[in-house]
Design a protein around this motif. Structure first.
Motif, PDB file in Angstrom:
ATOM      1  N   ALA A 424       0.841  -1.203   0.000  1.00 29.82           N
ATOM      2  CA  ALA A 424       0.000   0.000   0.000  1.00 29.82           C
ATOM      3  C   ALA A 424       0.875   1.253   0.000  1.00 29.82           C
ATOM      4  O   ALA A 424       0.573   2.240  -0.673  1.00 29.82           O
ATOM      5  CB  ALA A 424      -0.923  -0.014   1.221  1.00 29.82           C
ATOM      6  N   ALA A 425       1.990   1.198   0.730  1.00 32.17           N
ATOM      7  CA  ALA A 425       2.890   2.365   0.769  1.00 32.17           C
ATOM      8  C   ALA A 425       3.466   2.645  -0.627  1.00 32.17           C
ATOM      9  O   ALA A 425       3.579   3.798  -1.036  1.00 32.17           O
ATOM     10  CB  ALA A 425       4.016   2.125   1.769  1.00 32.17           C
ATOM     11  N   ASP A 426       3.801   1.563  -1.372  1.00 35.31           N
ATOM     12  CA  ASP A 426       4.311   1.750  -2.735  1.00 35.31           C
ATOM     13  C   ASP A 426       3.248   2.369  -3.640  1.00 35.31           C
ATOM     14  O   ASP A 426       3.526   3.256  -4.441  1.00 35.31           O
ATOM     15  CB  ASP A 426       4.742   0.407  -3.341  1.00 35.31           C
ATOM     16  N   LEU A 427       2.025   1.832  -3.499  1.00 40.18           N
ATOM     17  CA  LEU A 427       0.933   2.372  -4.323  1.00 40.18           C
ATOM     18  C   LEU A 427       0.732   3.861  -4.043  1.00 40.18           C
ATOM     19  O   LEU A 427       0.603   4.670  -4.964  1.00 40.18           O
ATOM     20  CB  LEU A 427      -0.379   1.639  -3.992  1.00 40.18           C
ATOM     21  N   ALA A 428       0.729   4.191  -2.740  1.00 38.52           N
ATOM     22  CA  ALA A 428       0.522   5.600  -2.368  1.00 38.52           C
ATOM     23  C   ALA A 428       1.651   6.465  -2.920  1.00 38.52           C
ATOM     24  O   ALA A 428       1.413   7.581  -3.380  1.00 38.52           O
ATOM     25  CB  ALA A 428       0.423   5.729  -0.852  1.00 38.52           C
ATOM     26  N   ALA A 429       2.876   5.912  -2.890  1.00 35.48           N
ATOM     27  CA  ALA A 429       4.015   6.677  -3.413  1.00 35.48           C
ATOM     28  C   ALA A 429       3.855   6.892  -4.920  1.00 35.48           C
ATOM     29  O   ALA A 429       4.123   7.967  -5.436  1.00 35.48           O
ATOM     30  CB  ALA A 429       5.317   5.954  -3.117  1.00 35.48           C
ATOM     31  N   ARG A 430       3.386   5.861  -5.615  1.00 33.04           N
ATOM     32  CA  ARG A 430       3.195   6.028  -7.071  1.00 33.04           C
ATOM     33  C   ARG A 430       2.126   7.072  -7.361  1.00 33.04           C
ATOM     34  O   ARG A 430       2.238   7.837  -8.318  1.00 33.04           O
ATOM     35  CB  ARG A 430       2.812   4.695  -7.704  1.00 33.04           C
ATOM     36  N   LEU A 431       1.083   7.089  -6.537  1.00 33.86           N
ATOM     37  CA  LEU A 431       0.052   8.126  -6.727  1.00 33.86           C
ATOM     38  C   LEU A 431       0.644   9.520  -6.495  1.00 33.86           C
ATOM     39  O   LEU A 431       0.326  10.470  -7.197  1.00 33.86           O
ATOM     40  CB  LEU A 431      -1.125   7.899  -5.767  1.00 33.86           C
ATOM     41  N   ARG A 432       1.527   9.626  -5.502  1.00 32.44           N
ATOM     42  CA  ARG A 432       2.164  10.925  -5.235  1.00 32.44           C
ATOM     43  C   ARG A 432       3.064  11.356  -6.376  1.00 32.44           C
ATOM     44  O   ARG A 432       3.270  12.529  -6.605  1.00 32.44           O
ATOM     45  CB  ARG A 432       3.002  10.872  -3.948  1.00 32.44           C
ATOM     46  N   HIS A 433       3.607  10.368  -7.094  1.00 30.33           N
ATOM     47  CA  HIS A 433       4.488  10.722  -8.215  1.00 30.33           C
ATOM     48  C   HIS A 433       3.730  10.950  -9.506  1.00 30.33           C
ATOM     49  O   HIS A 433       4.338  11.213 -10.542  1.00 30.33           O
ATOM     50  CB  HIS A 433       5.578   9.655  -8.394  1.00 30.33           C
ATOM     51  N   SER A 434       2.400  10.850  -9.451  1.00 34.54           N
ATOM     52  CA  SER A 434       1.608  11.179 -10.644  1.00 34.54           C
ATOM     53  C   SER A 434       1.658  12.676 -10.867  1.00 34.54           C
ATOM     54  O   SER A 434       2.063  13.430  -9.993  1.00 34.54           O
ATOM     55  CB  SER A 434       0.142  10.777 -10.441  1.00 34.54           C
ATOM     56  N   PRO A 436      -0.962  15.685 -11.871  1.00 33.14           N
ATOM     57  CA  PRO A 436      -0.551  16.215 -10.572  1.00 33.14           C
ATOM     58  C   PRO A 436      -0.476  15.111  -9.516  1.00 33.14           C
ATOM     59  O   PRO A 436      -1.146  14.088  -9.653  1.00 33.14           O
ATOM     60  CB  PRO A 436      -1.683  17.203 -10.222  1.00 33.14           C
ATOM     61  N   PRO A 437       0.340  15.331  -8.475  1.00 36.80           N
ATOM     62  CA  PRO A 437       0.433  14.340  -7.412  1.00 36.80           C
ATOM     63  C   PRO A 437      -0.930  14.093  -6.751  1.00 36.80           C
ATOM     64  O   PRO A 437      -1.697  15.039  -6.574  1.00 36.80           O
ATOM     65  CB  PRO A 437       1.393  15.001  -6.406  1.00 36.80           C
ATOM     66  N   ILE A 438      -1.195  12.836  -6.439  1.00 37.88           N
ATOM     67  CA  ILE A 438      -2.444  12.505  -5.747  1.00 37.88           C
ATOM     68  C   ILE A 438      -2.096  12.033  -4.333  1.00 37.88           C
ATOM     69  O   ILE A 438      -1.284  11.122  -4.168  1.00 37.88           O
ATOM     70  CB  ILE A 438      -3.212  11.405  -6.513  1.00 37.88           C
ATOM     71  N   ILE A 439      -2.682  12.685  -3.337  1.00 31.59           N
ATOM     72  CA  ILE A 439      -2.350  12.359  -1.956  1.00 31.59           C
ATOM     73  C   ILE A 439      -3.499  11.555  -1.364  1.00 31.59           C
ATOM     74  O   ILE A 439      -4.646  12.011  -1.342  1.00 31.59           O
ATOM     75  CB  ILE A 439      -2.143  13.658  -1.118  1.00 31.59           C
ATOM     76  N   ALA A 440      -3.174  10.344  -0.900  1.00 30.41           N
ATOM     77  CA  ALA A 440      -4.214   9.459  -0.366  1.00 30.41           C
ATOM     78  C   ALA A 440      -3.828   9.012   1.033  1.00 30.41           C
ATOM     79  O   ALA A 440      -2.738   9.303   1.507  1.00 30.41           O
ATOM     80  CB  ALA A 440      -4.379   8.260  -1.285  1.00 30.41           C
ATOM     81  N   ARG A 441      -4.759   8.316   1.691  1.00 27.29           N
ATOM     82  CA  ARG A 441      -4.457   7.762   3.020  1.00 27.29           C
ATOM     83  C   ARG A 441      -4.052   6.297   2.868  1.00 27.29           C
ATOM     84  O   ARG A 441      -4.503   5.614   1.949  1.00 27.29           O
ATOM     85  CB  ARG A 441      -5.732   7.776   3.862  1.00 27.29           C
ATOM     86  N   VAL A 442      -3.224   5.819   3.779  1.00 27.12           N
ATOM     87  CA  VAL A 442      -2.919   4.387   3.809  1.00 27.12           C
ATOM     88  C   VAL A 442      -3.412   3.853   5.143  1.00 27.12           C
ATOM     89  O   VAL A 442      -3.054   4.384   6.195  1.00 27.12           O
ATOM     90  CB  VAL A 442      -1.403   4.126   3.664  1.00 27.12           C
ATOM     91  N   GLU A 443      -4.285   2.866   5.075  1.00 29.77           N
ATOM     92  CA  GLU A 443      -4.799   2.281   6.321  1.00 29.77           C
ATOM     93  C   GLU A 443      -4.934   0.779   6.170  1.00 29.77           C
ATOM     94  O   GLU A 443      -5.507   0.306   5.194  1.00 29.77           O
ATOM     95  CB  GLU A 443      -6.182   2.883   6.655  1.00 29.77           C
ATOM     96  N   GLU A 444      -4.448   0.065   7.133  1.00 30.03           N
ATOM     97  CA  GLU A 444      -4.565  -1.401   7.166  1.00 30.03           C
ATOM     98  C   GLU A 444      -4.229  -2.038   5.816  1.00 30.03           C
ATOM     99  O   GLU A 444      -4.991  -2.827   5.266  1.00 30.03           O
ATOM    100  CB  GLU A 444      -5.976  -1.791   7.604  1.00 30.03           C
TER     101      GLU A 444
END
Ligand SMILES: *Cc1c(COP(=O)(O)O)cnc(C)c1O
Length: 471
Positions: A424-434, A436-444
């Motif tokens: 999930a952390a990798d996915l969130a990082a890839r979204l941030r590198h889009s 425009p950057p996309i900022i999401a939450r990571v939970e469980e």
């Protein structure tokens, strides 16, 4: 110490001068200008030297780097000449996210800034009389309309400073320098970014007199602390935390009564400072600026970019006579805001006067119904055609954020995204590198996206990014 091998590698690097004679670099100079291109060439060469010294580059890696030196210089040039402040997509569901710039401004705020700031304006000029004017009359006029509901009330007035921290500083300095200010120990808060009530109090020159305990402060605690040195009772909104369990807090009405009896002032640092009734959203424990003034608070301080939904600013509303004293304090001159802020604030406040809450992005987001969000979620899910990505829809909660009603949550529907081969952390990082950057939450172990804080016109970009990040 350089090894022989490293000396060999260093020798392979061209000099800046050599580079400046290469045709490709000459064309970069033509497009981007001489100085930026030379700077970029220097930066790229310095980076390579650094990497050689740290043993990161062998002969093969150096060959590779040298084969596209010009590309590296152009990338460096582009980076150095582009903005570092840029838009991001907030998919966290936190409406007022301090790290993401708090309240996005309304269209009319931007139009009004463009209109008044790209030309001269009457910022401090009275067009009718031709005399010098005051810069805050526009905002004061609108806040009088919004807050002076009862004409029998003493006249209210408002001034604007850089942020709410500045508002608290100016108000305390004006009203209580060298005198004691009584605050409950349960309200000696720290707001993010090192705003601590005791520190601001010390800077203001007022003397903090803390009373009660962390969880319980009764009105008698305040009363027993009153002496001839006392000037002010201060109430501070517990913006970013809750105290639950065995608790007690003196009511504003009790504080007002006590202040009246001893001829003291009552001030409230509201923090978020809503100008609309949050009860319409089911939030009952957040009092508005009007509630506070109605219950007899003499001076209220609040932020422009929290629940109000405008630009960064600190507003001080209260009895006209007290506010006038703050205006003539020399600190006010140091803390005042510029025409851009007045433009944005005036436009935001005018939307309130017109009753057009929909025009203010954060208010619109707060009022979004779960059903509306859920429809958008459905449309977005249908656009995702990447089998590696598992997208589920789940119920969740959005937050107001920025120290507004810490316990208040708005029901929403979330996209929960997982991918077998990525954490999930990798996915969130890839979204941030889009872009425009996309900022999401990571939970469980899942990436959660809340469309409440995504502008509808950004939904397609979110879908596209989700399709792209695993392909
Ligand atoms: C947010 C907040 C502040 C600081 O406001 P800024 O506008 O960020 O300076 C001060 N007091 C309270 C209670 C707050 O919630």
């Amino acid at each position: 110490m350089k090894t022989r091998n490293q000396t060999e590698l260093f020798r392979r690097l061209p000099s800046v001068d050599d580079l400046l004679h290469e045709a490709t670099v000459i064309s970069l100079i033509t497009s981007y200008g001489h100085d930026p291109a030379v700077d970029a060439a220097r930066t790229v060469l310095a980076r390579l030297r650094q990497e050689i010294s740290s043993g990161l580059l062998d002969e093969h890696a150096i060959d590779l780097a040298l084969s596209d030196l010009c590309g590296a210089i152009e990338t460096q040039l582009r980076q150095s000449l582009s903005y570092s402040l840029r838009p991001v997509i907030n998919a966290t569901g936190v409406i007022l996210h301090t790290n993401l710039g708090r309240a996005p401004l309304s269209e009319s705020a931007i139009d009004h800034i463009r209109e008044t700031a790209t030309s001269y304006s009457n910022l401090e000029f009275d067009v009718v009389s031709g005399d010098r004017g005051k810069r805050d009359i526009q905002v004061d006029r609108l806040l009088r309309r919004l807050l002076n509901e009862d004409s029998r009330q003493p006249q209210l007035s408002t001034i604007v400073v850089n942020n709410n921290a500045a508002a608290v500083l100016l108000a305390l300095n004006t009203l209580a320098e060298g005198r004691e200010v009584i605050v409950s120990r349960g309200e000696l808060v720290e707001i993010g970014g090192s705003f601590r009530i005791p520190d601001v109090m010390a800077k203001s020159g007022a003397i903090l007199r803390e009373v009660g305990t962390t969880n319980r402060t009764r009105i008698v605690d305040y009363e027993q602390a009153i002496s001839e040195r006392t000037r002010l009772l201060l109430r501070v909104h517990r913006s970013n935390f809750q105290i639950t369990g065995f608790t007690e807090q003196a009511s504003t009405a009790q504080l007002k009564e006590l202040a009246r009896k001893h001829n003291l002032l009552l001030m409230e640092d509201l923090g978020s400072g809503a100008l609309f009734d949050l009860r319409s959203l089911g939030i009952t424990d957040e009092s508005t600026v009007l509630d506070s003034l109605r219950s007899g608070v003499d001076v209220v301080t609040y932020s422009g970019d929290k629940l109000l939904g405008g630009p960064q600013a600190g507003l001080i509303s209260g009895a006209a006579e007290l506010v006038a004293r703050m205006r003539s304090n020399s600190l006010f001159r140091a803390l005042r805001v510029d025409k851009l802020i007045y433009g944005a604030l005036e436009a935001t406040l005018l939307a309130y006067v017109r009753g057009d809450h929909e025009a203010i992005p954060t208010l619109r987001m707060m009022q979004l119904r779960k059903e509306t969000i859920s429809e958008r979620v459905g449309t977005l899910v249908a656009q995702i055609g990447t089998p590696q990505l598992k997208v589920e829809v789940t119920d969740g909660e959005s937050l107001l954020g920025a120290g507004a009603a810490p316990s208040a949550a708005l029901p929403t529907q979330l996209l929960a995204v997982t991918c077998e081969r990525l954490s999930a952390a990798d996915l969130a990082a890839r979204l941030r590198h889009s872009d425009p950057p996309i900022i999401a939450r990571v939970e469980e172990g899942r990436v959660l996206l809340d469309l409440r804080t995504v502008f509808p016109e950004q939904d397609a970009a979110v879908a596209a990014a989700l399709n792209r990040i695993v392909s």
